[in-house]
Design a protein around this motif. Structure first.
Motif, PDB file in Angstrom:
ATOM      1  N   VAL A 230       0.873  -1.169   0.000  1.00 30.36           N
ATOM      2  CA  VAL A 230       0.000   0.000   0.000  1.00 30.36           C
ATOM      3  C   VAL A 230       0.912   1.222   0.000  1.00 30.36           C
ATOM      4  O   VAL A 230       1.748   1.369   0.893  1.00 30.36           O
ATOM      5  CB  VAL A 230      -0.936   0.015   1.217  1.00 30.36           C
ATOM      6  CG1 VAL A 230      -1.786   1.281   1.215  1.00 30.36           C
ATOM      7  CG2 VAL A 230      -1.822  -1.232   1.229  1.00 30.36           C
ATOM      8  N   SER A 231       0.759   2.054  -1.013  1.00 31.29           N
ATOM      9  CA  SER A 231       1.724   3.135  -1.221  1.00 31.29           C
ATOM     10  C   SER A 231       1.038   4.438  -1.605  1.00 31.29           C
ATOM     11  O   SER A 231      -0.150   4.471  -1.920  1.00 31.29           O
ATOM     12  CB  SER A 231       2.705   2.745  -2.337  1.00 31.29           C
ATOM     13  OG  SER A 231       3.357   1.534  -2.043  1.00 31.29           O
ATOM     14  N   LEU A 232       1.824   5.500  -1.583  1.00 26.14           N
ATOM     15  CA  LEU A 232       1.382   6.804  -2.059  1.00 26.14           C
ATOM     16  C   LEU A 232       1.950   7.032  -3.452  1.00 26.14           C
ATOM     17  O   LEU A 232       3.161   6.894  -3.669  1.00 26.14           O
ATOM     18  CB  LEU A 232       1.862   7.909  -1.130  1.00 26.14           C
ATOM     19  CG  LEU A 232       1.194   7.964   0.253  1.00 26.14           C
ATOM     20  CD1 LEU A 232       1.904   8.987   1.137  1.00 26.14           C
ATOM     21  CD2 LEU A 232      -0.287   8.307   0.136  1.00 26.14           C
ATOM     22  N   ILE A 233       1.080   7.357  -4.394  1.00 25.09           N
ATOM     23  CA  ILE A 233       1.485   7.672  -5.763  1.00 25.09           C
ATOM     24  C   ILE A 233       0.994   9.071  -6.095  1.00 25.09           C
ATOM     25  O   ILE A 233      -0.006   9.535  -5.550  1.00 25.09           O
ATOM     26  CB  ILE A 233       0.940   6.651  -6.784  1.00 25.09           C
ATOM     27  CG1 ILE A 233      -0.584   6.512  -6.650  1.00 25.09           C
ATOM     28  CG2 ILE A 233       1.622   5.298  -6.601  1.00 25.09           C
ATOM     29  CD1 ILE A 233      -1.225   5.596  -7.693  1.00 25.09           C
ATOM     30  N   MET A 234       1.714   9.749  -6.996  1.00 23.12           N
ATOM     31  CA  MET A 234       1.383  11.144  -7.305  1.00 23.12           C
ATOM     32  C   MET A 234       1.413  11.395  -8.797  1.00 23.12           C
ATOM     33  O   MET A 234       2.216  10.800  -9.531  1.00 23.12           O
ATOM     34  CB  MET A 234       2.388  12.072  -6.607  1.00 23.12           C
ATOM     35  CG  MET A 234       2.086  13.558  -6.751  1.00 23.12           C
ATOM     36  SD  MET A 234       3.163  14.562  -5.696  1.00 23.12           S
ATOM     37  CE  MET A 234       2.557  16.208  -6.100  1.00 23.12           C
ATOM     38  N   ASN A 235       0.533  12.262  -9.243  1.00 20.24           N
ATOM     39  CA  ASN A 235       0.521  12.682 -10.639  1.00 20.24           C
ATOM     40  C   ASN A 235       1.869  13.308 -10.973  1.00 20.24           C
ATOM     41  O   ASN A 235       2.347  14.198 -10.254  1.00 20.24           O
ATOM     42  CB  ASN A 235      -0.609  13.696 -10.853  1.00 20.24           C
ATOM     43  CG  ASN A 235      -0.603  14.310 -12.234  1.00 20.24           C
ATOM     44  OD1 ASN A 235      -0.110  15.407 -12.433  1.00 20.24           O
ATOM     45  ND2 ASN A 235      -1.151  13.593 -13.203  1.00 20.24           N
ATOM     46  N   LEU A 236       2.511  12.865 -12.051  1.00 24.92           N
ATOM     47  CA  LEU A 236       3.860  13.301 -12.363  1.00 24.92           C
ATOM     48  C   LEU A 236       3.958  14.803 -12.666  1.00 24.92           C
ATOM     49  O   LEU A 236       4.850  15.484 -12.135  1.00 24.92           O
ATOM     50  CB  LEU A 236       4.428  12.487 -13.529  1.00 24.92           C
ATOM     51  CG  LEU A 236       5.894  12.743 -13.875  1.00 24.92           C
ATOM     52  CD1 LEU A 236       6.797  12.467 -12.678  1.00 24.92           C
ATOM     53  CD2 LEU A 236       6.313  11.887 -15.073  1.00 24.92           C
ATOM     54  N   PRO A 237       3.084  15.379 -13.507  1.00 23.35           N
ATOM     55  CA  PRO A 237       3.160  16.828 -13.729  1.00 23.35           C
ATOM     56  C   PRO A 237       2.997  17.630 -12.437  1.00 23.35           C
ATOM     57  O   PRO A 237       3.680  18.641 -12.246  1.00 23.35           O
ATOM     58  CB  PRO A 237       2.006  17.094 -14.704  1.00 23.35           C
ATOM     59  CG  PRO A 237       1.860  15.808 -15.451  1.00 23.35           C
ATOM     60  CD  PRO A 237       2.102  14.749 -14.423  1.00 23.35           C
ATOM     61  N   ALA A 238       2.114  17.171 -11.542  1.00 21.86           N
ATOM     62  CA  ALA A 238       1.930  17.869 -10.267  1.00 21.86           C
ATOM     63  C   ALA A 238       3.196  17.775  -9.421  1.00 21.86           C
ATOM     64  O   ALA A 238       3.588  18.743  -8.758  1.00 21.86           O
ATOM     65  CB  ALA A 238       0.745  17.281  -9.507  1.00 21.86           C
ATOM     66  N   TYR A 239       3.829  16.621  -9.458  1.00 18.34           N
ATOM     67  CA  TYR A 239       5.076  16.422  -8.713  1.00 18.34           C
ATOM     68  C   TYR A 239       6.171  17.351  -9.234  1.00 18.34           C
ATOM     69  O   TYR A 239       6.911  17.962  -8.455  1.00 18.34           O
ATOM     70  CB  TYR A 239       5.503  14.962  -8.836  1.00 18.34           C
ATOM     71  CG  TYR A 239       6.791  14.613  -8.130  1.00 18.34           C
ATOM     72  CD1 TYR A 239       6.814  14.401  -6.751  1.00 18.34           C
ATOM     73  CD2 TYR A 239       7.985  14.466  -8.842  1.00 18.34           C
ATOM     74  CE1 TYR A 239       7.994  14.077  -6.099  1.00 18.34           C
ATOM     75  CE2 TYR A 239       9.168  14.138  -8.194  1.00 18.34           C
ATOM     76  CZ  TYR A 239       9.165  13.944  -6.822  1.00 18.34           C
ATOM     77  OH  TYR A 239      10.334  13.620  -6.181  1.00 18.34           O
ATOM     78  N   LYS A 240       6.254  17.478 -10.538  1.00 14.42           N
ATOM     79  CA  LYS A 240       7.302  18.302 -11.145  1.00 14.42           C
ATOM     80  C   LYS A 240       7.076  19.795 -10.923  1.00 14.42           C
ATOM     81  O   LYS A 240       8.020  20.589 -11.061  1.00 14.42           O
ATOM     82  CB  LYS A 240       7.394  18.005 -12.644  1.00 14.42           C
ATOM     83  CG  LYS A 240       7.992  16.638 -12.956  1.00 14.42           C
ATOM     84  CD  LYS A 240       8.120  16.422 -14.457  1.00 14.42           C
ATOM     85  CE  LYS A 240       8.830  15.111 -14.768  1.00 14.42           C
ATOM     86  NZ  LYS A 240       8.972  14.886 -16.233  1.00 14.42           N
TER      87      LYS A 240
END
Length: 329
Positions: A230-240
């Protein structure tokens, strides 16, 4: 007098501008969970979010939108990919429709701390960035093996004639044990057990009490296999788009979250004892059989992964599988 008034007004304007600039630099990230709010995963996460927001004022905040009542679990992965939400608490099995390789993480036999050291974390993000438009942020849950729970006693790992409720996590493994597999939503499992529609199910060591399944479960088969991811994933453009201070703060808090993962070892021990107290008996094979049973789970798991994505499976196996001394993979 006029000079002093002007000076005071100017000071107020400067303070307001500074406060406005600080506020402008603060960013709020929208987070959704693929798991119910009343479950242990979200309870654990919300404690972290509270600390995150208290310490991140003026830099970064998280707005927890909710769980499955907000968004169906199997739509969460695509919501992250497309930027409908910024971050999600999710498990790989729930977003294989977006990223088939996500389910490979259940096969990890090394901790997330080791994955950050041996190159696995970077390898995961190369795939997540390229194929999923996501950043893999942190693994919040580990040390949670899956088990086979059944209502008919067995003396060997053979499920011939038995109907077992499954998810994609262990479909191929239970089929290799000759089970007749049935897919149902978690909310229908209790009734399926009660009516004899299924003879058992697969599930991690923790969580069956959240669903009251202990009331309709007689046996748990040991040893466990795989590891609930169970992990945290993030939208790549938002991360950048994060600024350096925001990124540094996020990474600091993510590492703090992973540092709490010893909690799950204790939780597994507590849930094992709780199951025994509830009357769930343990089925244990002899040592050689138990070893083959667990080994077969990983053999089937990696073979399935290799069929889906050969190159990624090979690379992940070299980084995530338990290394036997004196051998190379």
């Amino acid at each position: 007098m006029k000079f002093h008034v002007f000076k005071a007004a100017a000071t107020l304007l400067l303070c307001a501008a500074a406060a406005g600039a600080a506020h402008a630099q603060e960013r709020t990230l929208r987070l959704v969970s693929a798991f119910p709010e009343n479950g242990i995963y979200v309870h654990h996460l919300q404690a972290w979010i509270k600390k995150f927001n208290e310490e991140g004022k003026g830099v970064l905040q998280i707005n927890f939108l909710g769980g499955p009542k907000t968004m169906p679990p199997f739509e969460v992965g695509n919501a992250v990919k497309t930027g409908v939400v910024d971050i999600a608490l999710n498990t790989g099995a729930f977003y294989t429709n977006v990223l088939p390789e996500a389910d490979f993480l259940k096969l990890s036999e090394v901790t997330i701390a080791e994955q950050r050291k041996n190159g696995a974390f970077e390898a995961i993000n190369e795939v997540w960035n390229k194929k999923g438009n996501m950043q893999y942020l942190a693994r919040m849950v580990e040390h949670q093996p899956f088990h086979l729970y059944i209502n008919k006693k067995i003396d060997k790992p053979d499920l011939t004639g038995m109907k077992i409720r499954i998810t994609p996590v262990y479909r191929e493994f239970f089929q290799a044990l000759n089970a007749n597999v049935i897919t149902t939503p978690p909310g229908e499992v209790y009734t399926a057990l009660e009516r004899g529609v299924v003879d058992g199910y697969g599930w991690p060591i923790g969580g069956i009490f959240d669903l009251n399944w202990q009331e309709k479960t007689k046996f748990r088969v040991d040893p466990g296999f795989y590891d609930a991811e169970v992990s945290l994933i993030m939208n790549l453009p938002a991360y950048k788009k994060l600024t350096q201070p925001q990124l540094a703060y996020l990474n600091k808090q993510l590492l703090a979250l992973e540092a709490q993962n010893t909690f799950w070892t204790r939780y597994a021990e507590e849930e094992t004892a709780r199951q025994a107290k509830a009357g769930i008996q343990t089925i244990k094979f002899d040592e050689a059989t138990a070893k083959r049973y667990r080994a077969q789970a990983y053999e089937v798991g990696w073979a399935t992964a290799a069929k889906q994505s050969p190159e990624v499976a090979a690379r992940f196996k070299s980084l995530l599988a338990k290394q036997v001394p004196g051998t190379q993979q």
